[in-house]
Design an enzyme around this catalytic site. Structure first.
Site, mmCIF file in Angstrom:
data_model
loop_
_atom_site.group_PDB
_atom_site.id
_atom_site.type_symbol
_atom_site.label_atom_id
_atom_site.label_comp_id
_atom_site.label_asym_id
_atom_site.label_seq_id
_atom_site.Cartn_x
_atom_site.Cartn_y
_atom_site.Cartn_z
ATOM 1 N N LYS A 43 0.852 -1.203 0.000
ATOM 2 C CA LYS A 43 0.000 0.000 0.000
ATOM 3 C C LYS A 43 0.884 1.248 0.000
ATOM 4 C CE LYS A 43 -1.649 1.662 4.052
ATOM 5 N NZ LYS A 43 -1.447 3.097 4.350
ATOM 6 N N ASN A 44 1.922 1.252 0.904
ATOM 7 C CA ASN A 44 2.697 2.472 1.100
ATOM 8 C C ASN A 44 3.771 2.693 0.041
ATOM 9 O OD1 ASN A 44 1.067 3.023 3.208
ATOM 10 N ND2 ASN A 44 2.489 2.334 4.787
ATOM 11 N N CYS A 139 -4.750 12.511 12.563
ATOM 12 C CA CYS A 139 -5.533 11.271 12.492
ATOM 13 C C CYS A 139 -5.424 10.629 13.877
ATOM 14 C CB CYS A 139 -4.986 10.359 11.398
ATOM 15 S SG CYS A 139 -3.411 9.635 11.826
ATOM 16 N N ARG A 144 0.583 14.267 12.646
ATOM 17 C CA ARG A 144 0.943 14.042 11.224
ATOM 18 C C ARG A 144 1.250 15.373 10.502
ATOM 19 N NH1 ARG A 144 -1.020 8.932 9.976
ATOM 20 N NH2 ARG A 144 0.581 8.887 8.383
ATOM 21 N N ASP A 335 4.524 0.461 12.276
ATOM 22 C CA ASP A 335 3.283 -0.143 11.769
ATOM 23 C C ASP A 335 3.093 -1.573 12.260
ATOM 24 O OD1 ASP A 335 3.419 1.517 8.524
ATOM 25 O OD2 ASP A 335 2.759 2.191 10.494
ATOM 26 N N ARG A 427 -8.991 -0.265 4.372
ATOM 27 C CA ARG A 427 -8.196 0.775 3.708
ATOM 28 C C ARG A 427 -6.859 0.211 3.269
ATOM 29 N NH1 ARG A 427 -7.341 6.285 6.711
ATOM 30 N NH2 ARG A 427 -5.814 6.237 5.037
HETATM 31 C C1 EPZ Z 1 4.170 6.828 6.416
HETATM 32 O O1 EPZ Z 1 3.459 7.928 6.951
HETATM 33 C C2 EPZ Z 1 3.183 5.676 6.331
HETATM 34 N N1 EPZ Z 1 2.043 6.054 5.500
HETATM 35 C C3 EPZ Z 1 2.684 5.303 7.721
HETATM 36 O O2 EPZ Z 1 1.886 4.137 7.575
HETATM 37 C C4 EPZ Z 1 3.881 4.950 8.601
HETATM 38 O O3 EPZ Z 1 3.435 4.656 9.913
HETATM 39 C C5 EPZ Z 1 4.855 6.136 8.634
HETATM 40 O O4 EPZ Z 1 5.258 6.452 7.282
HETATM 41 C C6 EPZ Z 1 6.098 5.836 9.447
HETATM 42 O O5 EPZ Z 1 6.774 4.732 8.915
HETATM 43 C C7 EPZ Z 1 2.170 6.028 4.151
HETATM 44 O O6 EPZ Z 1 3.223 5.750 3.617
HETATM 45 C C8 EPZ Z 1 0.932 6.376 3.362
HETATM 46 P P1 EPZ Z 1 6.415 10.262 8.316
HETATM 47 P P2 EPZ Z 1 4.138 9.402 6.862
HETATM 48 O O7 EPZ Z 1 6.364 11.432 7.407
HETATM 49 O O8 EPZ Z 1 4.798 9.560 5.558
HETATM 50 C C9 EPZ Z 1 6.112 13.567 11.801
HETATM 51 C C10 EPZ Z 1 -0.011 2.789 7.785
HETATM 52 O O9 EPZ Z 1 -0.551 2.258 8.770
HETATM 53 N N2 EPZ Z 1 6.257 14.540 10.694
HETATM 54 O O10 EPZ Z 1 7.648 9.444 8.398
HETATM 55 O O11 EPZ Z 1 3.108 10.391 7.258
HETATM 56 C C11 EPZ Z 1 4.748 12.918 11.760
HETATM 57 O O12 EPZ Z 1 3.811 13.703 12.461
HETATM 58 C C12 EPZ Z 1 0.489 4.210 7.907
HETATM 59 O O13 EPZ Z 1 0.169 2.248 6.678
HETATM 60 C C13 EPZ Z 1 6.280 15.896 10.976
HETATM 61 O O14 EPZ Z 1 6.177 16.275 12.135
HETATM 62 O O15 EPZ Z 1 5.215 9.273 8.029
HETATM 63 C C14 EPZ Z 1 4.985 11.588 12.439
HETATM 64 O O16 EPZ Z 1 4.902 11.747 13.851
HETATM 65 C C15 EPZ Z 1 0.236 4.803 9.286
HETATM 66 N N3 EPZ Z 1 6.389 16.790 9.955
HETATM 67 C C16 EPZ Z 1 6.418 11.252 12.054
HETATM 68 O O17 EPZ Z 1 7.018 12.480 11.631
HETATM 69 C C17 EPZ Z 1 6.483 16.390 8.651
HETATM 70 O O18 EPZ Z 1 6.597 17.245 7.746
HETATM 71 C C18 EPZ Z 1 6.518 10.208 10.941
HETATM 72 O O19 EPZ Z 1 5.985 10.781 9.789
HETATM 73 C C19 EPZ Z 1 6.455 14.998 8.369
HETATM 74 C C20 EPZ Z 1 6.344 14.089 9.409
#
Ligand code: EPZ
Length: 447
Positions: A43-44, A139, A144, A335, A427
């Site tokens: 998915k990701n 969420c 996020r 995850d 989803r």
């Molecule tokens: C991806 O989310 C995945 N989603 C998530 O999977 C996964 O848990 C996550 O990476 C961590 O591995 C998809 O790929 C669609 P991040 P993403 O940017 O890209 C903070 C699932 O269950 N952050 O690495 O949003 C953020 O708030 C989902 O499949 C900022 O603060 O993850 C979070 O606490 C859930 N500012 C942390 O970093 C930013 O600009 C990780 O976010 C970006 C991120």
């Protein structure tokens, strides 16, 4: 089928929502899982490849796409912009033709439904010099933020403003539509989304871009592989330093999505909880290294028959309690934190699970405690005291991975577990109930 009308730039668009009935899973626990299960496309990764297709004016074909709600939502996002998309659900293939794109806007209804929609920003900015994307908001698992995405776009020469819940990005300069300029970007945190958005934006920028402290997940390398197939010039993806030599244009391409390592980990966890002779196919061992080693530390009877097949059998001795902390890849994947916690609820002794990536990823713990688990949350730690058994109960799926966790708990529990709000699970897991049923689980869906 529920039709809804929405307006983008004053134009009326038909937004199609599939009617998601109030469906539930009914699970009768106590069965032993066995047999083979095949893992679907990731998915990701698939969602990002779909966004990346906007970088070309010609058709892309993406294969091994999981037929899940988030993919259908991303299809709606693309169609709302006027992009032609055809889905072959049997062949698990998408054909995307952005040549007919009319708008560079991702509306709030879509982005609210799926935050990954924000990943169209980089491609739109790179190809059209502008993007108007709703701010995704938070969420169930955390705030996020997208500040790292926006900071990176600015370093590449874009300007952005926030108005009425939308981010308006542009490379417009005094001479009209400008082009992003390659630059050196350092991420404060190895954010996956920021790494992906900026890599896609830099693909068409003028000059070289380096992203340091980049995310290193295998899906990042999958996206870079697709972009390079389209004519991009990207190296270092999968390491913490990615170099992108901007090119003038990208062409269409065909690509196959990598297997979903989180789905694989979910089924490996299920087999560790109540399986004997479970064979998980397309489970790429090196994408799950730390998870695999943690299961070995617990005493799970797990073996990698080859690089892409993992077998789990009944344990030869009692499982041992462990401590586990989530970290960005290659650390323990956040995850898979909920499902390893379910496994640990049945391990005698005290285990400690620490969540370092998201601020609120223990929502499912109350549901497990309703089933007889003994878990206490202390800050970003879950203190898990092993119990002899879980008992079935009505529980909720709070998000995608929390939903999978309560299903696994239901498989192990005595009696019947009813899981509601399963649209969260649909989803991100393709045919989750059917695959579990294929392994001998007593699980059914009811409206
Ligand atoms: C991806 O989310 C995945 N989603 C998530 O999977 C996964 O848990 C996550 O990476 C961590 O591995 C998809 O790929 C669609 P991040 P993403 O940017 O890209 C903070 C699932 O269950 N952050 O690495 O949003 C953020 O708030 C989902 O499949 C900022 O603060 O993850 C979070 O606490 C859930 N500012 C942390 O970093 C930013 O600009 C990780 O976010 C970006 C991120």
């Amino acid at each position: 089928m529920v039709l809804n009308l929405t307006y983008v730039n004053g134009k009326k668009y038909r937004v199609v929502y599939r009617l998601i009935l109030v469906e539930r899973f009914i699970i009768k626990g106590g069965r032993t899982l066995s047999g083979r299960v095949s893992i679907s496309g990731a998915k990701n990764s698939a969602l990002k490849l779909m966004a990346a297709s906007l970088l070309s004016g010609s058709e892309t074909t993406i294969r091994n796409v999981p037929m899940i709600e988030d993919v259908y939502t991303m299809v709606e996002v693309l169609k709302t912009m006027g992009v032609k998309v055809s889905i072959d659900t049997t062949g698990k293939t998408l054909k995307i033709h952005p040549g007919s794109i009319k708008s560079q806007e991702a509306p709030y209804e879509m982005v609210r439904k799926m935050r990954a929609s924000v990943l169209v920003t980089g491609p739109l900015l790179a190809r059209f010099g502008r993007a108007r994307v709703a701010i995704p908001g938070g969420c169930n698992i955390g705030s996020r933020g997208i500040d790292l995405h926006l900071k990176g776009f600015e370093v590449l020469g874009a300007k952005y403003g926030i108005e009425h819940g939308y981010i308006n990005c542009s490379t417009e300069n005094k001479m009209g539509h400008g082009r992003l300029k390659g630059a050196d970007i350092n991420l404060d945190f190895p954010s996956r989304g920021a790494t992906e958005n900026l890599m896609m934006a830099a693909a068409l920028a003028h000059g070289r871009t380096t992203i340091t402290n980049a995310a290193r997940e295998p899906e990042i390398a999958d996206l870079a592989g697709f972009l390079n197939r389209m004519g991009a010039c990207i190296s270092g993806a999968g390491t913490d330093t990615i170099t992108i030599e901007g090119v003038e244009t990208l062409h269409g391409a065909e690509y196959e999505v990598m297997p979903d390592s989180i789905e694989a980990g979910t089924f490996i966890a299920a087999a560790s909880i109540c399986g004997n002779g479970v064979i998980i196919e397309n489970a790429v061992r090196h994408n799950l290294e730390v998870f695999y080693l943690k299961l070995k530390e617990i005493g799970v009877n797990i073996d990698a028959a080859n690089e892409n097949t993992i077998r789990v059998d009944r344990p030869e001795a009692d499982y041992r309690p462990i401590n586990v902390s989530t970290l960005p890849y290659p650390g323990f994947p956040t995850d898979l934190q909920p499902v390893i916690t379910v496994l640990l609820t049945l391990v005698q002794g005290v285990s400690i699970v620490t969540e370092n990536v998201f601020e609120n990823r223990f929502m499912y713990v109350d549901e497990l405690n309703r089933m007889g688990a003994n878990i206490k949350i202390e800050g970003h730690h879950a203190v898990v005291k092993g119990v002899r058994k879980l008992s079935g109960a009505p529980v909720r799926a709070f998000d995608l991975r929390a939903g999978a966790a309560v299903v696994l708990a239901g498989l192990a529990a005595e009696g019947t577990t009813e899981v509601s709000d399963i649209y969260h699970i649909q989803r991100g897991y393709e045919n989750f109930d059917l695959k579990l049923k294929g392994l001998g689980a007593d699980i059914s869906m009811t409206g």
